[in-house]
Design a protein around this motif. Structure first.
Motif, PDB file in Angstrom:
ATOM      1  N   ASN A   1     -44.927 -34.202 -98.611  1.00 16.32           N
ATOM      2  CA  ASN A   1     -45.714 -35.282 -99.201  1.00 16.32           C
ATOM      3  C   ASN A   1     -46.675 -35.779 -98.124  1.00 16.32           C
ATOM      4  N   THR A   2     -47.953 -35.907 -98.476  1.00 20.18           N
ATOM      5  CA  THR A   2     -48.957 -36.338 -97.510  1.00 20.18           C
ATOM      6  C   THR A   2     -49.732 -37.503 -98.092  1.00 20.18           C
ATOM      7  N   GLY A   3     -49.441 -38.697 -97.607  1.00 17.82           N
ATOM      8  CA  GLY A   3     -50.105 -39.906 -98.076  1.00 17.82           C
ATOM      9  C   GLY A   3     -49.256 -40.682 -99.059  1.00 17.82           C
ATOM     10  N   ALA A   4     -49.466 -41.983 -99.052  1.00 20.05           N
ATOM     11  CA  ALA A   4     -48.680 -42.883 -99.899  1.00 20.05           C
ATOM     12  C   ALA A   4     -48.828 -42.563-101.380  1.00 20.05           C
ATOM     13  N   SER A   5     -50.037 -42.252-101.821  1.00 25.02           N
ATOM     14  CA  SER A   5     -50.222 -41.978-103.250  1.00 25.02           C
ATOM     15  C   SER A   5     -49.604 -40.644-103.669  1.00 25.02           C
ATOM     16  N   ALA A   6     -49.247 -39.811-102.688  1.00 25.76           N
ATOM     17  CA  ALA A   6     -48.559 -38.547-102.975  1.00 25.76           C
ATOM     18  C   ALA A   6     -47.047 -38.692-102.860  1.00 25.76           C
ATOM     19  N   GLY A   7     -46.580 -39.904-102.616  1.00 22.74           N
ATOM     20  CA  GLY A   7     -45.144 -40.153-102.553  1.00 22.74           C
ATOM     21  C   GLY A   7     -44.571 -40.247-101.158  1.00 22.74           C
ATOM     22  N   GLN A   8     -45.399 -40.157-100.117  1.00 18.54           N
ATOM     23  CA  GLN A   8     -44.873 -40.260 -98.756  1.00 18.54           C
ATOM     24  C   GLN A   8     -44.593 -41.716 -98.428  1.00 18.54           C
ATOM     25  N   THR A   9     -43.361 -41.992 -98.046  1.00 13.63           N
ATOM     26  CA  THR A   9     -42.976 -43.357 -97.670  1.00 13.63           C
ATOM     27  C   THR A   9     -42.554 -43.453 -96.213  1.00 13.63           C
ATOM     28  N   VAL A  10     -42.220 -42.320 -95.603  1.00 10.40           N
ATOM     29  CA  VAL A  10     -41.887 -42.275 -94.178  1.00 10.40           C
ATOM     30  C   VAL A  10     -42.985 -41.463 -93.506  1.00 10.40           C
ATOM     31  N   PHE A  11     -43.746 -42.106 -92.626  1.00 13.26           N
ATOM     32  CA  PHE A  11     -44.907 -41.462 -92.026  1.00 13.26           C
ATOM     33  C   PHE A  11     -44.554 -40.810 -90.695  1.00 13.26           C
ATOM     34  N   HIS A  12     -43.580 -39.929 -90.789  1.00 11.54           N
ATOM     35  CA  HIS A  12     -43.090 -39.041 -89.729  1.00 11.54           C
ATOM     36  C   HIS A  12     -42.976 -37.709 -90.457  1.00 11.54           C
ATOM     37  N   VAL A  13     -43.832 -36.748 -90.120  1.00 10.42           N
ATOM     38  CA  VAL A  13     -43.901 -35.513 -90.898  1.00 10.42           C
ATOM     39  C   VAL A  13     -42.502 -34.944 -91.146  1.00 10.42           C
ATOM     40  N   HIS A  14     -42.300 -34.476 -92.365  1.00 10.96           N
ATOM     41  CA  HIS A  14     -41.021 -33.879 -92.735  1.00 10.96           C
ATOM     42  C   HIS A  14     -41.223 -32.999 -93.959  1.00 10.96           C
ATOM     43  N   ALA A  15     -40.359 -32.021 -94.096  1.00  9.80           N
ATOM     44  CA  ALA A  15     -40.394 -31.106 -95.226  1.00  9.80           C
ATOM     45  C   ALA A  15     -39.128 -31.267 -96.046  1.00  9.80           C
ATOM     46  N   HIS A  16     -39.295 -31.194 -97.352  1.00  6.41           N
ATOM     47  CA  HIS A  16     -38.159 -31.172 -98.266  1.00  6.41           C
ATOM     48  C   HIS A  16     -37.869 -29.720 -98.601  1.00  6.41           C
ATOM     49  N   VAL A  17     -36.652 -29.277 -98.342  1.00  2.00           N
ATOM     50  CA  VAL A  17     -36.203 -27.945 -98.735  1.00  2.00           C
ATOM     51  C   VAL A  17     -35.351 -28.146 -99.976  1.00  2.00           C
ATOM     52  N   LEU A  18     -35.804 -27.593-101.098  1.00  2.00           N
ATOM     53  CA  LEU A  18     -35.098 -27.763-102.362  1.00  2.00           C
ATOM     54  C   LEU A  18     -34.754 -26.406-102.953  1.00  2.00           C
ATOM     55  N   ALA A  19     -33.588 -26.338-103.538  1.00  2.00           N
ATOM     56  CA  ALA A  19     -33.169 -25.118-104.215  1.00  2.00           C
ATOM     57  C   ALA A  19     -32.310 -25.506-105.413  1.00  2.00           C
ATOM     58  N   GLY A  20     -32.340 -24.686-106.424  1.00  2.00           N
ATOM     59  CA  GLY A  20     -31.633 -24.995-107.656  1.00  2.00           C
ATOM     60  C   GLY A  20     -32.553 -25.785-108.577  1.00  2.00           C
ATOM     61  N   SER A  21     -32.019 -26.322-109.627  1.00  2.00           N
ATOM     62  CA  SER A  21     -32.814 -27.045-110.619  1.00  2.00           C
ATOM     63  C   SER A  21     -33.178 -28.431-110.117  1.00  2.00           C
ATOM     64  N   LEU A  22     -34.430 -28.803-110.297  1.00  2.85           N
ATOM     65  CA  LEU A  22     -34.864 -30.158-109.966  1.00  2.85           C
ATOM     66  C   LEU A  22     -34.370 -31.122-111.020  1.00  2.85           C
ATOM     67  N   GLU A  23     -33.972 -32.305-110.572  1.00  2.00           N
ATOM     68  CA  GLU A  23     -33.592 -33.360-111.504  1.00  2.00           C
ATOM     69  C   GLU A  23     -34.838 -34.166-111.820  1.00  2.00           C
ATOM     70  N   GLU A  24     -34.750 -35.029-112.811  1.00  2.00           N
ATOM     71  CA  GLU A  24     -35.860 -35.914-113.125  1.00  2.00           C
ATOM     72  C   GLU A  24     -36.120 -36.829-111.935  1.00  2.00           C
ATOM     73  N   GLY A  25     -37.378 -37.138-111.705  1.00  2.00           N
ATOM     74  CA  GLY A  25     -37.695 -38.066-110.634  1.00  2.00           C
ATOM     75  C   GLY A  25     -38.806 -37.529-109.749  1.00  2.00           C
ATOM     76  N   THR A  26     -39.042 -38.254-108.672  1.00  2.00           N
ATOM     77  CA  THR A  26     -40.096 -37.878-107.736  1.00  2.00           C
ATOM     78  C   THR A  26     -39.488 -37.490-106.417  1.00  2.00           C
ATOM     79  N   LEU A  27     -40.301 -36.981-105.548  1.00  2.00           N
ATOM     80  CA  LEU A  27     -39.861 -36.619-104.210  1.00  2.00           C
ATOM     81  C   LEU A  27     -40.515 -37.561-103.221  1.00  2.00           C
ATOM     82  N   ALA A  28     -40.128 -38.804-103.234  1.00  2.00           N
ATOM     83  CA  ALA A  28     -40.724 -39.799-102.348  1.00  2.00           C
ATOM     84  C   ALA A  28     -39.955 -39.856-101.029  1.00  2.00           C
ATOM     85  N   HIS A  29     -40.686 -39.832 -99.937  1.00  2.00           N
ATOM     86  CA  HIS A  29     -40.162 -40.054 -98.566  1.00  2.00           C
ATOM     87  C   HIS A  29     -41.322 -40.129 -97.647  1.00  2.00           C
TER      88      HIS A  29
END
Length: 119
Positions: free
Chosen positions: A91-119
């Motif tokens: 996520n890059t920028g607040a409007s894209a869901g970034q809430t922690v401004f320390h670069v990080h990657a989300h590694v996801l596998a399997g089915s996504l649940e409802e919701g956003t990926l905010a961090h």
């Protein structure tokens, strides 16, 4: 004139072991840990041990080797936890869901649940 002091990010506090986390991967430059609010069966955050870069664009411009190391770590984590198949989200920028401004990657596998990926 001195720069104002900035509070360490939550990720820096996890890296410093001030806040507990379930750590799944670590190198001299990276730490990976389970997300506390997972949005997929596998949801791990990969975080550089430096706060120098707020987002992936800054990281790619300033230290592409570290970005490549993050991708390699994501692949290693997915190999262990999801037969090597994964999504990698920055996520890059607040409007894209970034809430922690320390670069990080989300590694996801399997089915996504409802919701956003905010961090």
């Amino acid at each position: 004139m001195t720069e104002p002091t900035r509070e360490p990010s939550i990720f820096s506090r996890i890296i410093a072991r001030e806040i507990p986390a379930t750590i799944v991967y670590e190198t001299e430059t990276l730490l990976a840990f389970e997300d506390i609010a997972p949005q997929a069966p596998v949801h791990v955050l990969v975080v550089p041990k430096t706060e120098r870069y707020a987002n992936v664009v800054e990281l790619a411009a300033g230290n592409p080797a570290l970005l490549a190391e993050m991708v390699t770590a994501a692949s290693h984590i997915a190999a262990e936890r999801a037969d090597g198949e994964f999504r990698l989200i920055f996520n890059t920028g607040a409007s894209a869901g970034q809430t922690v401004f320390h670069v990080h990657a989300h590694v996801l596998a399997g089915s996504l649940e409802e919701g956003t990926l905010a961090h």
